[in-house]
Scaffold this motif. Structure first.
Motif, mmCIF file in Angstrom:
data_model
loop_
_atom_site.group_PDB
_atom_site.id
_atom_site.type_symbol
_atom_site.label_atom_id
_atom_site.label_comp_id
_atom_site.label_asym_id
_atom_site.label_seq_id
_atom_site.Cartn_x
_atom_site.Cartn_y
_atom_site.Cartn_z
ATOM 1 N N LEU A 26 -32.277 -3.595 14.541
ATOM 2 C CA LEU A 26 -32.972 -4.514 13.717
ATOM 3 C C LEU A 26 -34.016 -5.123 14.546
ATOM 4 C CD1 LEU A 26 -30.105 -5.941 11.861
ATOM 5 C CD2 LEU A 26 -31.748 -4.677 10.955
ATOM 6 N N GLY A 27 -34.131 -5.345 15.744
ATOM 7 C CA GLY A 27 -35.207 -5.796 16.498
ATOM 8 C C GLY A 27 -36.344 -5.045 16.875
ATOM 9 N N VAL A 28 -35.950 -3.630 16.680
ATOM 10 C CA VAL A 28 -37.059 -2.536 16.493
ATOM 11 C C VAL A 28 -37.687 -2.751 15.437
ATOM 12 C CG1 VAL A 28 -37.383 -0.206 16.653
ATOM 13 C CG2 VAL A 28 -35.838 -0.913 18.201
ATOM 14 N N ALA A 29 -36.816 -2.912 14.064
ATOM 15 C CA ALA A 29 -37.649 -3.054 12.884
ATOM 16 C C ALA A 29 -38.655 -4.313 12.677
ATOM 17 C CB ALA A 29 -36.312 -3.215 11.816
ATOM 18 N N ALA A 30 -38.035 -5.366 13.439
ATOM 19 C CA ALA A 30 -38.957 -6.359 13.536
ATOM 20 C C ALA A 30 -40.229 -6.228 14.358
ATOM 21 C CB ALA A 30 -38.121 -7.836 13.716
ATOM 22 N N ALA A 50 -45.268 2.663 9.415
ATOM 23 C CA ALA A 50 -44.426 1.513 10.559
ATOM 24 C C ALA A 50 -43.429 0.776 9.560
ATOM 25 C CB ALA A 50 -45.359 1.103 11.431
ATOM 26 N N LEU A 51 -44.035 0.169 8.631
ATOM 27 C CA LEU A 51 -43.216 -0.579 7.831
ATOM 28 C C LEU A 51 -42.294 0.067 7.009
ATOM 29 C CD1 LEU A 51 -46.040 -2.894 6.627
ATOM 30 C CD2 LEU A 51 -44.349 -3.598 7.965
ATOM 31 N N THR A 52 -42.345 1.301 6.473
ATOM 32 C CA THR A 52 -41.277 2.109 6.091
ATOM 33 C C THR A 52 -40.180 2.469 6.954
ATOM 34 O OG1 THR A 52 -42.833 2.879 4.309
ATOM 35 C CG2 THR A 52 -40.884 4.212 4.826
ATOM 36 N N LEU A 53 -40.743 2.777 8.091
ATOM 37 C CA LEU A 53 -39.527 2.873 9.225
ATOM 38 C C LEU A 53 -38.766 1.615 9.392
ATOM 39 C CD1 LEU A 53 -38.042 4.578 11.320
ATOM 40 C CD2 LEU A 53 -40.015 4.199 12.968
ATOM 41 N N ALA A 54 -39.243 0.296 9.198
ATOM 42 C CA ALA A 54 -38.530 -0.676 9.581
ATOM 43 C C ALA A 54 -37.731 -0.863 8.375
ATOM 44 C CB ALA A 54 -39.787 -1.809 9.708
ATOM 45 N N ALA A 55 -38.270 -0.651 7.268
ATOM 46 C CA ALA A 55 -37.492 -0.575 6.046
ATOM 47 C C ALA A 55 -36.184 0.317 6.107
ATOM 48 C CB ALA A 55 -38.295 -0.522 4.618
ATOM 49 N N ARG A 61 -28.707 -0.344 8.417
ATOM 50 C CA ARG A 61 -28.233 -1.438 9.098
ATOM 51 C C ARG A 61 -27.503 -2.382 8.100
ATOM 52 N NH1 ARG A 61 -26.129 -0.008 13.734
ATOM 53 N NH2 ARG A 61 -25.916 -2.177 14.289
ATOM 54 N N ALA A 62 -27.763 -2.129 6.712
ATOM 55 C CA ALA A 62 -27.025 -3.116 5.555
ATOM 56 C C ALA A 62 -27.653 -4.431 5.485
ATOM 57 C CB ALA A 62 -25.554 -3.026 5.817
ATOM 58 N N ARG A 63 -29.003 -4.555 5.967
ATOM 59 C CA ARG A 63 -29.813 -5.643 5.734
ATOM 60 C C ARG A 63 -30.737 -5.601 4.528
ATOM 61 N NH1 ARG A 63 -30.073 -9.559 9.511
ATOM 62 N NH2 ARG A 63 -31.160 -10.701 7.748
ATOM 63 N N THR A 64 -30.348 -5.569 3.575
ATOM 64 C CA THR A 64 -31.017 -5.327 2.093
ATOM 65 C C THR A 64 -32.274 -6.331 2.066
ATOM 66 O OG1 THR A 64 -29.029 -4.307 1.167
ATOM 67 C CG2 THR A 64 -30.720 -5.035 -0.353
ATOM 68 N N ASP A 65 -31.764 -7.350 2.417
ATOM 69 C CA ASP A 65 -33.158 -8.401 2.336
ATOM 70 C C ASP A 65 -34.432 -8.078 2.967
ATOM 71 O OD1 ASP A 65 -31.382 -9.035 4.601
ATOM 72 O OD2 ASP A 65 -32.000 -11.136 4.562
ATOM 73 N N ALA A 66 -33.988 -7.540 4.373
ATOM 74 C CA ALA A 66 -35.131 -7.063 5.250
ATOM 75 C C ALA A 66 -35.727 -6.121 4.871
ATOM 76 C CB ALA A 66 -34.553 -7.369 6.687
ATOM 77 N N ALA A 67 -34.985 -4.819 4.456
ATOM 78 C CA ALA A 67 -35.364 -3.645 3.796
ATOM 79 C C ALA A 67 -36.324 -3.792 2.890
ATOM 80 C CB ALA A 67 -34.046 -2.913 3.586
ATOM 81 N N LEU A 68 -36.024 -4.651 1.883
ATOM 82 C CA LEU A 68 -36.796 -4.854 0.744
ATOM 83 C C LEU A 68 -38.170 -5.646 1.039
ATOM 84 C CD1 LEU A 68 -34.212 -6.025 -1.899
ATOM 85 C CD2 LEU A 68 -35.469 -3.901 -1.971
ATOM 86 N N ARG A 69 -38.118 -6.691 2.118
ATOM 87 C CA ARG A 69 -39.446 -7.314 2.505
ATOM 88 C C ARG A 69 -40.217 -6.410 3.018
ATOM 89 N NH1 ARG A 69 -37.007 -10.930 5.567
ATOM 90 N NH2 ARG A 69 -37.402 -9.997 7.224
#
Length: 95
Positions: A26-30, A50-55, A61-69
């Motif tokens: 999740l740190g990599v995604a951020a 890059a943002l698609t990869l983050a999503a 990792r089941a962080r739906t809020d971050a994935a949607l953002r």
């Protein structure tokens, strides 16, 4: 996350292969989202990728809020068919 200030296509490809095995995916995604925000991509047209990869990382990792953002940001980063100044990615079909 690569230690260079600017991320290349090769860096993004490596992150796609290795991010989930990282100690803090999740740190990599951020970090990816931050790199886009700060303009630290070698090719600014890679922002959507890059943002698609983050999503994808956040979703796995089941962080739906971050994935949607991240997904919303990715959609905004990809060129629009209404924007003649930017090339429509071939993988998206005719533009």
């Amino acid at each position: 996350m690569p230690t260079r200030d600017v991320l290349t296509k090769a860096d993004l490809a490596e992150l796609r292969r290795s991010a989930l095995g990282a100690a803090d995916p999740l740190g990599v995604a951020a970090d990816l989202a931050e790199a886009v925000e700060q303009g630290r991509l070698e090719d600014p047209d890679d922002a959507g990728d890059a943002l698609t990869l983050a999503a994808e990382i956040a979703r796995i990792r089941a962080r739906t809020d971050a994935a949607l953002r991240y997904a919303d940001q990715a959609l905004a980063a990809y060129p629009s068919v209404d924007d003649p100044g930017r090339a429509w990615p071939a993988r998206c079909g005719p533009g």
